[in-house]
Design a protein around this motif. Structure first.
Motif, short mmCIF file in Angstrom:
data_model
loop_
_atom_site.label_atom_id
_atom_site.label_comp_id
_atom_site.label_asym_id
_atom_site.label_seq_id
_atom_site.Cartn_x
_atom_site.Cartn_y
_atom_site.Cartn_z
N PRO A 29 3.81 -8.17 9.66
CA PRO A 29 3.74 -8.28 8.19
C PRO A 29 4.21 -9.65 7.69
O PRO A 29 5.14 -10.24 8.24
N SER A 30 3.58 -10.12 6.63
CA SER A 30 3.94 -11.40 6.03
C SER A 30 5.40 -11.46 5.65
O SER A 30 6.05 -12.50 5.79
N GLU A 31 5.95 -10.34 5.18
CA GLU A 31 7.35 -10.30 4.77
C GLU A 31 8.29 -10.62 5.93
O GLU A 31 9.31 -11.26 5.73
N GLU A 32 7.94 -10.19 7.12
CA GLU A 32 8.77 -10.49 8.29
C GLU A 32 8.70 -11.96 8.66
O GLU A 32 9.71 -12.56 9.03
N VAL A 33 7.52 -12.55 8.53
CA VAL A 33 7.37 -13.98 8.80
C VAL A 33 8.17 -14.77 7.77
O VAL A 33 8.90 -15.71 8.12
N GLN A 34 8.05 -14.40 6.51
CA GLN A 34 8.79 -15.08 5.45
C GLN A 34 10.30 -14.99 5.67
O GLN A 34 11.02 -15.97 5.51
N GLU A 35 10.78 -13.82 6.05
CA GLU A 35 12.22 -13.64 6.28
C GLU A 35 12.69 -14.46 7.48
O GLU A 35 13.77 -15.05 7.46
N GLU A 36 11.88 -14.52 8.51
CA GLU A 36 12.23 -15.35 9.67
C GLU A 36 12.33 -16.82 9.26
O GLU A 36 13.24 -17.53 9.68
N MET A 37 11.42 -17.27 8.43
CA MET A 37 11.46 -18.66 7.95
C MET A 37 12.69 -18.88 7.06
O MET A 37 13.36 -19.90 7.16
N ARG A 38 12.99 -17.92 6.20
CA ARG A 38 14.16 -18.05 5.32
C ARG A 38 15.42 -18.24 6.16
O ARG A 38 16.22 -19.14 5.91
N LYS A 39 15.58 -17.41 7.17
CA LYS A 39 16.77 -17.50 8.03
C LYS A 39 16.82 -18.85 8.76
O LYS A 39 17.89 -19.44 8.90
N SER A 40 15.68 -19.33 9.20
CA SER A 40 15.64 -20.63 9.88
C SER A 40 16.01 -21.76 8.93
O SER A 40 16.74 -22.68 9.30
N ILE A 41 15.54 -21.69 7.71
CA ILE A 41 15.84 -22.73 6.71
C ILE A 41 17.33 -22.71 6.37
O ILE A 41 17.98 -23.75 6.32
N VAL A 42 17.88 -21.51 6.16
CA VAL A 42 19.30 -21.39 5.83
C VAL A 42 20.15 -21.91 6.99
O VAL A 42 21.11 -22.65 6.77
#
Length: 145
Positions: A29-42
């Protein structure tokens, strides 16, 4: 490919081909990809690390995953990100890892690098094919062969 290997020692590597292309094909799901990116950015902000988007021979559709609270891709890659306090605050969550020395979150500065296996004459065309808004005018391009 040599530049990619060198950067892997000094950056947090994002497998852009796997995350934005193969995971999509496999139904993530797109939401999981987005959350993975958010964590990487943080994590990048927390430790002052560069995020290396290893695209290999693909042109990821970054825009399909754009979300201001998890992956504000256009804003991230268009320069000046580390000074946009409201946008940075939108990415933080209460359950994010604590700062390394305790205290409150301080953005140590996150930077972005894209590496591809495309030929020097082709990279721009291919990357724009995956995401037409790719902000090349805000980036420095280095060709390493």
């Amino acid at each position: 490919q040599r530049a990619s290997r060198f950067l892997q020692y000094n950056a947090n590597v994002i497998d852009a081909k796997g995350l934005f292309i193969l995971d999509k094909i496999n139904g993530k799901p797109s939401e999981e990809v987005q959350e993975e990116m958010r964590k990487s950015i943080v994590a990048g902000m927390l430790y002052g690390k560069t995020l290396q988007f290893e695209c290999q021979n693909t042109a990821p559709p970054f825009g399909e995953y754009e979300d201001e609270d998890t992956f504000p891709v256009a804003e991230l890659f268009s320069g000046g990100w580390n000074k946009k306090e409201e946008a940075i605050e939108a990415l933080l969550r209460d359950d994010d890892p604590p700062p390394p020395m305790g205290g409150s979150f301080v953005n140590q500065g996150v930077h972005f690098v894209f590496t591809t296996f495309f030929e020097p004459t082709d990279y721009k065309q291919f990357l724009l094919g995956g995401w037409p808004e790719f902000p090349f005018n805000e980036m420095d391009v280095y060709i390493v062969m």
